[in-house]
Each structure stands twice: as C-alpha cells, then as structure tokens.
Design a protein around this motif. Structure first.
Motif, mmCIF file in Angstrom:
data_model
loop_
_atom_site.group_PDB
_atom_site.id
_atom_site.type_symbol
_atom_site.label_atom_id
_atom_site.label_comp_id
_atom_site.label_asym_id
_atom_site.label_seq_id
_atom_site.Cartn_x
_atom_site.Cartn_y
_atom_site.Cartn_z
ATOM 1 N N LYS A 193 -5.579 -1.084 1.767
ATOM 2 C CA LYS A 193 -4.815 -1.171 3.013
ATOM 3 C C LYS A 193 -3.351 -1.505 2.783
ATOM 4 N N THR A 194 -2.981 -1.838 1.536
ATOM 5 C CA THR A 194 -1.595 -2.149 1.205
ATOM 6 C C THR A 194 -1.182 -1.291 0.012
ATOM 7 N N ILE A 195 0.110 -1.275 -0.290
ATOM 8 C CA ILE A 195 0.560 -0.452 -1.405
ATOM 9 C C ILE A 195 0.088 -1.028 -2.732
ATOM 10 N N SER A 196 -0.024 -2.346 -2.843
ATOM 11 C CA SER A 196 -0.549 -2.943 -4.077
ATOM 12 C C SER A 196 -2.007 -2.570 -4.279
ATOM 13 N N GLU A 197 -2.777 -2.579 -3.206
ATOM 14 C CA GLU A 197 -4.183 -2.177 -3.293
ATOM 15 C C GLU A 197 -4.309 -0.693 -3.602
ATOM 16 N N LEU A 198 -3.344 0.093 -3.117
ATOM 17 C CA LEU A 198 -3.345 1.523 -3.398
ATOM 18 C C LEU A 198 -3.046 1.770 -4.883
ATOM 19 N N VAL A 199 -2.135 0.992 -5.447
ATOM 20 C CA VAL A 199 -1.840 1.095 -6.876
ATOM 21 C C VAL A 199 -3.081 0.735 -7.691
ATOM 22 N N ALA A 200 -3.754 -0.339 -7.317
ATOM 23 C CA ALA A 200 -4.952 -0.772 -8.045
ATOM 24 C C ALA A 200 -6.036 0.302 -7.981
ATOM 25 N N ALA A 201 -6.197 0.935 -6.820
ATOM 26 C CA ALA A 201 -7.190 2.001 -6.680
ATOM 27 C C ALA A 201 -6.823 3.196 -7.543
ATOM 28 N N ALA A 202 -5.541 3.548 -7.564
ATOM 29 C CA ALA A 202 -5.083 4.673 -8.383
ATOM 30 C C ALA A 202 -5.341 4.411 -9.859
ATOM 31 N N GLU A 203 -5.120 3.182 -10.299
ATOM 32 C CA GLU A 203 -5.360 2.834 -11.709
ATOM 33 C C GLU A 203 -6.839 2.964 -12.069
ATOM 34 N N LYS A 204 -7.710 2.552 -11.170
ATOM 35 C CA LYS A 204 -9.152 2.672 -11.417
ATOM 36 C C LYS A 204 -9.584 4.132 -11.455
ATOM 37 N N GLU A 209 22.927 3.198 13.518
ATOM 38 C CA GLU A 209 21.876 3.017 12.510
ATOM 39 C C GLU A 209 22.150 3.952 11.337
ATOM 40 N N LYS A 210 21.654 3.561 10.164
ATOM 41 C CA LYS A 210 21.835 4.363 8.964
ATOM 42 C C LYS A 210 20.532 4.419 8.165
ATOM 43 N N ILE A 211 20.308 5.551 7.497
ATOM 44 C CA ILE A 211 19.145 5.688 6.629
ATOM 45 C C ILE A 211 19.342 4.935 5.317
ATOM 46 N N PRO A 212 20.477 5.078 4.620
ATOM 47 C CA PRO A 212 20.682 4.300 3.393
ATOM 48 C C PRO A 212 20.655 2.798 3.683
ATOM 49 N N GLY A 213 19.896 2.071 2.880
ATOM 50 C CA GLY A 213 19.799 0.630 3.070
ATOM 51 C C GLY A 213 18.733 0.192 4.047
ATOM 52 N N ASN A 214 18.107 1.137 4.756
ATOM 53 C CA ASN A 214 17.051 0.778 5.699
ATOM 54 C C ASN A 214 15.768 0.467 4.930
ATOM 55 N N GLN A 215 15.168 -0.684 5.196
ATOM 56 C CA GLN A 215 14.010 -1.139 4.431
ATOM 57 C C GLN A 215 12.840 -0.167 4.499
ATOM 58 N N LYS A 216 12.577 0.412 5.667
ATOM 59 C CA LYS A 216 11.430 1.296 5.820
ATOM 60 C C LYS A 216 11.602 2.581 5.019
ATOM 61 N N PHE A 217 12.836 3.039 4.876
ATOM 62 C CA PHE A 217 13.066 4.222 4.048
ATOM 63 C C PHE A 217 12.929 3.886 2.566
ATOM 64 N N GLU A 218 13.345 2.695 2.172
ATOM 65 C CA GLU A 218 13.153 2.260 0.794
ATOM 66 C C GLU A 218 11.661 2.193 0.467
ATOM 67 N N GLU A 219 10.869 1.663 1.380
ATOM 68 C CA GLU A 219 9.421 1.550 1.169
ATOM 69 C C GLU A 219 8.773 2.936 1.110
ATOM 70 N N ASP A 227 3.127 -4.356 1.510
ATOM 71 C CA ASP A 227 1.962 -5.230 1.339
ATOM 72 C C ASP A 227 1.612 -6.006 2.594
ATOM 73 N N ASN A 228 2.121 -5.572 3.732
ATOM 74 C CA ASN A 228 1.748 -6.157 5.017
ATOM 75 C C ASN A 228 0.602 -5.336 5.584
ATOM 76 N N ALA A 229 -0.636 -5.799 5.365
ATOM 77 C CA ALA A 229 -1.808 -5.017 5.762
ATOM 78 C C ALA A 229 -1.847 -4.772 7.263
ATOM 79 N N GLU A 230 -1.408 -5.753 8.039
ATOM 80 C CA GLU A 230 -1.433 -5.589 9.498
ATOM 81 C C GLU A 230 -0.530 -4.451 9.930
ATOM 82 N N GLU A 231 0.594 -4.302 9.234
ATOM 83 C CA GLU A 231 1.523 -3.226 9.569
ATOM 84 C C GLU A 231 1.090 -1.903 8.965
#
Length: 431
Positions: free
Chosen positions: A173-184, A230-240, A304-308
């Motif tokens: 449900k999070t990107i860290s969990e997705l990385v762990a699943a990909a590794e397995k 608003e700008k795309i560069p520097g926006n956290q959601k685009f970085e993620e 890594d915010n599972a709720e989001e």
C-alpha cells in the motif's frame, strides 16, 4: 479519459447497422423518450465517432440486437483510438464537413472546447439517474450535455498467484512496500512490472494523474498552473510521481519504450511479469487471452503515507455527446435511450463493455463486471479514489507530457529537465 482507450494502432471500424426509427414519420418527441418501433420505411443514418477500441466488437453485436427492434435507423460506427490522436481526428471530421452525430468527449475543459456543438440532454429520462461522480464532467450551468458511458479506474493490475509464489502475503500500500514486493518477485525470477511506455496515453493522460490527482485541491492546482500561481518543478507530488516511474523502470521489462499495449498484456498474461499499469477496461482482453486469471488491483503508491496512497484513479473515460446541429439528433437520442434502458443494452454495458454503470438505474449482478471492475467499484464506494484530471488539461498537453516523459525514460533528460519541460508545455498551451 481511456479519455481513458488501449491499442498501439489506429482502429477504424465502420459498420453499417440497421436500426428503427424513433416513431412513425420520425416524430421527434418519441426520440426523447426512447422511441417506439416505427412503421415508416424511411431510413435515417446516425454516425458515431468514438475512441474505445476495446468495445468495438460488442458494439457490433449489440447493433444486431437493436436491429430487431429498430429496422429504420442506420448506425455508422467509426473508432479511432489507441495510439491515434482521437481529438485531432475529430477536429478533422468537423473541418471537412463530416461532423458525426454522436461523438466522444471527456468533459470539463474538453466540453468547453466543443460546447458550441453540444446538444443539451438535460431533458433525457436517464439524466435523473446519473451518479454524481459521473455527472460532474459534462454538467455546465446545471445542464447535462453528455452520457457517461461508464466509470473506469486504473492502478497496478497484479497477478495474485505470482505474488503468492514469491512469498508476498500482504498487498503493498506504500512505495516502500511496493519496493519490497518487487525485490521478492525479482528474487523469484519474476519481472515485477510490465511497462507499456510506448503508449502515449498511458503516460501523458493516465500516469501523470498520480501527481495531479494527489494535489490537495486538483482543480485549484490546475487553475493555478494556468494563471501562474502554481508550478510543476518543486512540487512534492510530481517529485513522488517521478520516484514511482523510476521504481517501475528499475524493476521492469527491457525496452519499455518499444512495448505497446498488446505486448504489455502478453508479458502479463504469460506470467512473465506480475504487475502492469492498466485499468478495468483490460478485463475484456485479459479474458480473451487468459481466462480466469487470479488478478486484482494495487494502488500506484508514490509515498509512504498508506492512507493517502491506498487509492485507485477513477473517473469517466468518455461521454457520448450529440451534435446539436445534426439532422438526426432525435434518432441519436433514441439510440442512447435504448442502450441505457433496455435489458440487453444494460447487460452489454456491464458484461460486454465491462464498464461500471454511470446510472443508478442499472443493476449489477454479483460477479457480472469481472474482478477488476468490481474492485474499482469497491474503492469508489469507499471513497478511496483519486479523480481523473486530464480532461481539465489545455488541449494538446497530454501528448506533450507523453513525449517529455518518454525522453526521460530513455535517459535523454534529467528529472529536473522533465519537470521544467512539462511546465513549459503547460505555459505554452494554456495561453
């Protein structure tokens, strides 16, 4: 958006189907209420120009059934989708005086762009049954201008059997969990992601929704991009979002930029890859290629915010609108009314189109929609969705985004250059 269709080729299907006149002598009032079988021998033709390539075959089958009740209306269906630019093709139709009677529209900004051609459908009997989420994109000043052909959702479609084979016991449900699943998965000799990044719509319309849909107020953010606040560069959601792209590339198939939709499906259905970015529309092809696959949806987790992160991307991919200047617009209304009210029409929407109905009046039997649509509907009912935003983009931005993302995937540009190029494209086309 398919806006939201899925093939790497232009699919042009023209089928002449014989249907019935709305009423004896072509009474327009009958057309508004679904029509009745007419006795007139006069033939009228309604042209439909749409982009959902995956429903072409069931549309033709449905026509054969409609023909039995309405023998005096001809329907010409032309489909341009997949890797083709439907919007450009539609503009060509109008410019060459071949404007269709029914055509696809994504709503919001796209509705505004074509507004002068749209028939007000507010008086149609099905409007009162529209689900709020489906009604919003084609509503302007309290009036409804299109029929949403259904709700669609996308995320990572995954093979549950391969996950079990790799020892993955919980859905990531999070990107860290997705990385762990990909590794397995990789350790088990399974390619984690099948990336069909040759398809521009997968990147420029759908993939970017990971960034746009996750904004605190997506509509306000999009307006801010256009007015410069608003700008795309520097926006956290685009970085993620770029972090997520990097993850799929690191654990994905070789040559993603030459992998089209069909190849992506082949990698997935053959068991060579465990996940793919796709939506419930893929159920039709998945059932044809590998019936009975044990599949489900995972969120496209970018942090890594599972709720989001634990959400699917859901909205209306396409609305059918009626050309208000069409000489057969009442017959066009007859066709749409029959489609959404008749027993066979409703069955085709659910079982053959594999769409989540946009109308509360259409009942869905348990299991009728298939596992992917069922999961999308569960997420939607729970409110765990990011709404689709691409119909609010300036015309042409999706294609520009796709080219820029593909250049990044190909290693031709950096992350910083990608985000700045996207900003520049928005600034250019929003004028």
């Amino acid at each position: 958006m398919k806006k939201w269709t899925k093939s790497s080729l232009i699919v042009a299907v023209s089928a002449m189907m014989v249907f019935a006149l709305a009423a004896c002598g072509g009474n327009n009032n009958e057309g508004n209420n679904g029509g009745t079988q007419g006795d007139s021998s006069e033939q009228k033709t309604v042209s439909i120009f749409q982009f959902k390539t995956e429903i072409v075959e069931p549309l033709n089958e449905l026509a054969a059934e409609f023909e039995k009740e309405y023998p005096n209306i001809n329907i010409e269906v032309q489909t341009v989708g997949g890797g083709a630019d439907y919007g450009a093709a539609l503009k060509t139709k109008f410019a060459s005086n071949q404007a269709p009677d029914i055509f696809s529209n994504g709503g919001y900004a796209e509705m505004d762009m074509w507004f002068e051609h749209l028939e007000d459908l507010s008086d149609q009997p099905w409007v009162e049954n529209l689900l709020p989420l489906a009604k919003e994109p084609m509503t302007k000043d309290g009036k409804v201008y299109g029929w949403p052909i259904g709700l669609e959702g996308f995320g990572f479609v995954y093979n549950k059997d391969l996950f079990e084979q790799a020892g993955i016991t919980e859905e990531p449900k999070t990107i860290s969990e997705l990385v762990a699943a990909a590794e397995k998965l990789e350790a088990a000799g399974i390619t984690p992601f099948a990336n069909g990044y040759k398809e521009w719509w997968l990147l420029g319309l759908q993939g970017v929704n990971v960034a746009f849909g996750a904004q605190e107020d997506p509509t306000a953010f999009i307006q801010g991009l256009s007015d410069g606040t608003e700008k795309i560069p520097g926006n956290q959601k685009f970085e993620e979002w770029v972090d997520l792209i990097d993850l799929t590339l690191k654990y994905g198939n070789k040559n993603p930029l030459t992998t089209d939709y069909n190849t992506q499906l082949s990698l997935f259905t053959s068991g060579q890859a465990a996940m793919m970015q796709q939506g419930n529309w893929s159920q039709v092809q998945l059932d044809e290629i590998s019936p009975g696959m044990n599949i489900g949806f995972l969120p496209m987790a970018a942090n890594d915010n599972a709720e989001e992160s634990d959400k699917l991307h859901v909205g209306v991919p396409s609305n059918w609108v009626i050309n208000k200047n069409s000489p057969v617009k009442e017959e066009a209304k007859t066709f749409i009314n029959w489609l959404v009210t008749s027993e066979i029409g409703q069955r085709y929407i659910v079982e053959e189109f594999q769409s989540i109905p946009s109308l509360s009046s259409i009942e869905v039997a348990e299991g009728a929609m298939g596992p992917l649509s069922s999961e999308v509907w569960e997420y939607a009912q729970a409110g765990k969705i990011f709404q689709l935003q691409n119909s609010k983009f300036p015309d042409g931005v999706g294609q520009e985004f796709a080219s820029e993302i593909q250049a990044y995937i190909g290693g031709q540009t950096s992350r910083e250059e990608l985000l700045q190029q996207m900003q520049d494209s928005w600034d250019k086309l929003a004028k």
